[in-house]
Design an enzyme around this catalytic site. Structure first.
Site, PDB file in Angstrom:
ATOM      1  N   HIS A   1      23.785  54.041  77.249  1.00  0.00           N
ATOM      2  CA  HIS A   1      24.601  55.177  76.826  1.00  0.00           C
ATOM      3  C   HIS A   1      25.194  55.944  78.004  1.00  0.00           C
ATOM      4  CE1 HIS A   1      22.270  55.373  72.739  1.00  0.00           C
ATOM      5  NE2 HIS A   1      22.996  54.277  72.874  1.00  0.00           N
TER       6      HIS A   1
ATOM      7  N   PHE B   1      16.111  52.138  73.564  1.00  0.00           N
ATOM      8  CA  PHE B   1      16.327  52.166  75.017  1.00  0.00           C
ATOM      9  C   PHE B   1      17.670  52.767  75.435  1.00  0.00           C
ATOM     10  CE2 PHE B   1      14.136  48.010  73.999  1.00  0.00           C
ATOM     11  CZ  PHE B   1      12.868  48.560  74.000  1.00  0.00           C
ATOM     12  N   CYS B   2      18.166  53.749  74.688  1.00  0.00           N
ATOM     13  CA  CYS B   2      19.475  54.362  74.996  1.00  0.00           C
ATOM     14  C   CYS B   2      20.557  53.299  75.135  1.00  0.00           C
ATOM     15  CB  CYS B   2      19.389  55.211  76.257  1.00  0.00           C
ATOM     16  SG  CYS B   2      18.487  56.751  76.028  1.00  0.00           S
ATOM     17  N   ALA B   3      20.415  52.256  74.333  1.00  0.00           N
ATOM     18  CA  ALA B   3      21.425  51.193  74.275  1.00  0.00           C
ATOM     19  C   ALA B   3      21.483  50.715  72.830  1.00  0.00           C
ATOM     20  CB  ALA B   3      21.072  50.051  75.213  1.00  0.00           C
TER      21      ALA B   3
END
Length: 467
Positions: free
Chosen positions: A142, A388-390
């Site tokens: 992100h 995982f901020c993805a």
């Protein structure tokens, strides 16, 4: 170099005062916390196995020692007349030189110190020329996926091979407005799969179509050498806290022209060269054209020096040695997981793709948060679970609906239920063999025997039920 006569000599003395310990437990670079013990819910204690390097790597002992040696000499930078201010300025500016050398920057490139990779990429986003087009794969973290929303941004679908990544970018660039500025943003190594991206080839494709490229090296720089000149990227961004220097600093390094033309990222002292009142009551400001233009406020000298110390430590250890040992750890984990039929390792590019020490997986019949909680509570192993901020990438890899909720979920998920998040194990230069061996053994035991303890959901996370 500082104008103060003895500042450079004192800076060198501080660096030589700090001494590193011997490598521990087979790890080439000792880190803080390597002897920390944690309690187990089943009784007793065990040395903590920190296997969440992709989130924040522990500080190198060398970094900690360097910072501790400098701390008594800490002072304000750039405008102080006193000895400690001059010494700190010398340290700060020489850290800029160290980072430029670490990244093999071009003459004329600027090194801007920020708070993190996220901050660096938001700074670059704020410096984009008018009407700039941005191209970014949906597979990005992100930090590199989201800063561009005020620009004309094109999100590219997840490729399934490195060749497909280059072809996808080339097609998108061929269809763009050929007369305006353009920027490509790409990761060097995935924070989910650990797979290396074809950065040099993507840079060539970008430049062939008149675009520039920024490299998110947050997961690459701690594991592999990063050469701005060899990769031919225009900018590189990374974070200190992933490079064994967790003191709240980051780097944006690269071409100066867009940065010099943009309004300062923050308005304030340090960024301004001259300020004067106008006769109409307003204020005229002349901004710096150096990196200081985007470094308003009192800088994080400790964080910057920590990054420089980590860069030196990694360089002196030798990336050939570090990479070879990490590949051994990767093989240990992947071979161990391959022996468990219930485990599915997530990958975009396939089993043979080169990668760093970041591996994500799901376990059939387990909610990922439940599994991660059991690793921690029953084995003293710290991993990461979630998206995982993805989020777009993990959902693509899991084959889940984009609208499906991705929270922790109930730990008592029914056998065979698809986990809406994944487990990530990550490691690096400070990881002993025993930590990854314990991890592999724990995975096999949990899958075979189940958890020894009961767990419940609390504030969206799975925790041991102590009631």
């Amino acid at each position: 170099m500082s104008a103060y006569p003895n500042a450079a000599t004192a800076t060198a003395a501080i660096a030589s005062e700090a001494e590193s310990g011997d490598p521990c437990c087979g790890a080439p670079l000792p880190v803080l916390g390597r002897d920390v013990t944690v309690p187990l819910v089943t009784g007793g204690e065990v040395t903590y196995a920190a296997l969440d390097y992709a989130a924040s790597a522990p500080a190198l002992q060398r970094v900690w020692d360097d910072v501790a040696a400098y701390a008594p000499y800490y002072g304000s930078v750039h405008r102080g007349a006193g000895y400690l201010s001059q010494l700190s300025t010398d340290l700060f500016e020489n850290s800029r030189v160290t980072v430029a050398e670490f990244l093999d920057c071009r003459p004329g490139d600027q090194i801007v110190f920020t708070r993190s990779t996220t901050d660096s990429l938001n700074l670059l986003a704020a410096a984009l020329p008018d009407d700039c087009q941005v191209f970014v794969f949906e597979t990005e973290h992100h930090a590199s996926l989201l800063p561009w929303q005020d620009a004309r941004v094109t999100y590219l679908n997840a490729p399934r091979t490195p060749v497909q990544a280059v072809e996808t970018l080339e097609r998108a660039l061929a269809d763009r407005d050929p007369y305006g500025p353009a920027l490509v943003c790409v990761t060097g190594a995935s924070n989910v799969t650990g797979e290396l991206w074809p950065v040099k080839e993507l840079a060539a494709a970008a430049h062939a179509h008149g675009a520039r490229i920024v490299l998110d090296a947050a997961q690459l720089a701690p594991h592999h050498p990063v050469s701005v000149q060899e990769l031919d990227v225009d900018w590189v961004a990374f974070s200190g806290h992933k490079l064994y220097a967790p003191f709240g600093s980051g780097v944006l390094a690269g071409r100066a022209d867009w940065l010099q033309s943009a309004e300062p990222y923050l308005a304030g002292g340090g960024a301004s060269k001259k300020v004067a009142r106008r006769t109409d009551g307003g204020v005229d400001v002349e901004w710096h054209t150096t990196a200081a233009r985007h470094e308003a406020g009192s800088p994080n000298v400790i964080g910057v020096y920590a990054i420089a110390s980590a860069c030196k430590a990694l360089t002196e250890a030798g990336f050939d040695t570090l990479v070879a040992r990490e590949q051994h750890l990767i093989a240990t984990v992947r071979e161990g997981l391959a022996e468990v039929p219930e485990v599915r390792v997530l990958s975009l590019f396939g089993d043979d793709a080169p990668r760093v020490g970041v591996i994500s997986f799901v376990v059939e019949g387990w909610n990922s948060s439940h599994f991660a909680a059991a690793l921690s509570a029953e084995y003293g192993i710290g991993v990461r679970d979630g998206l995982f901020c993805a989020h777009p990438l993990v959902r693509t890899l899991l084959g889940s609906d984009p609208q499906t909720q991705g929270e922790c979920g109930a730990p008592e998920a029914a056998p065979g239920e698809k986990s809406l998040n994944a487990i990530r194990v990550s490691f690096g230069a400070g990881t002993p063999d025993e930590h990854v061996e314990r991890f592999v053994r724990a995975v096999k035991e949990l899958v075979r025997d189940g958890a020894q303890w009961k767990y419940r959901t609390e504030d969206g996370r799975c925790v041991p039920d102590r009631g």
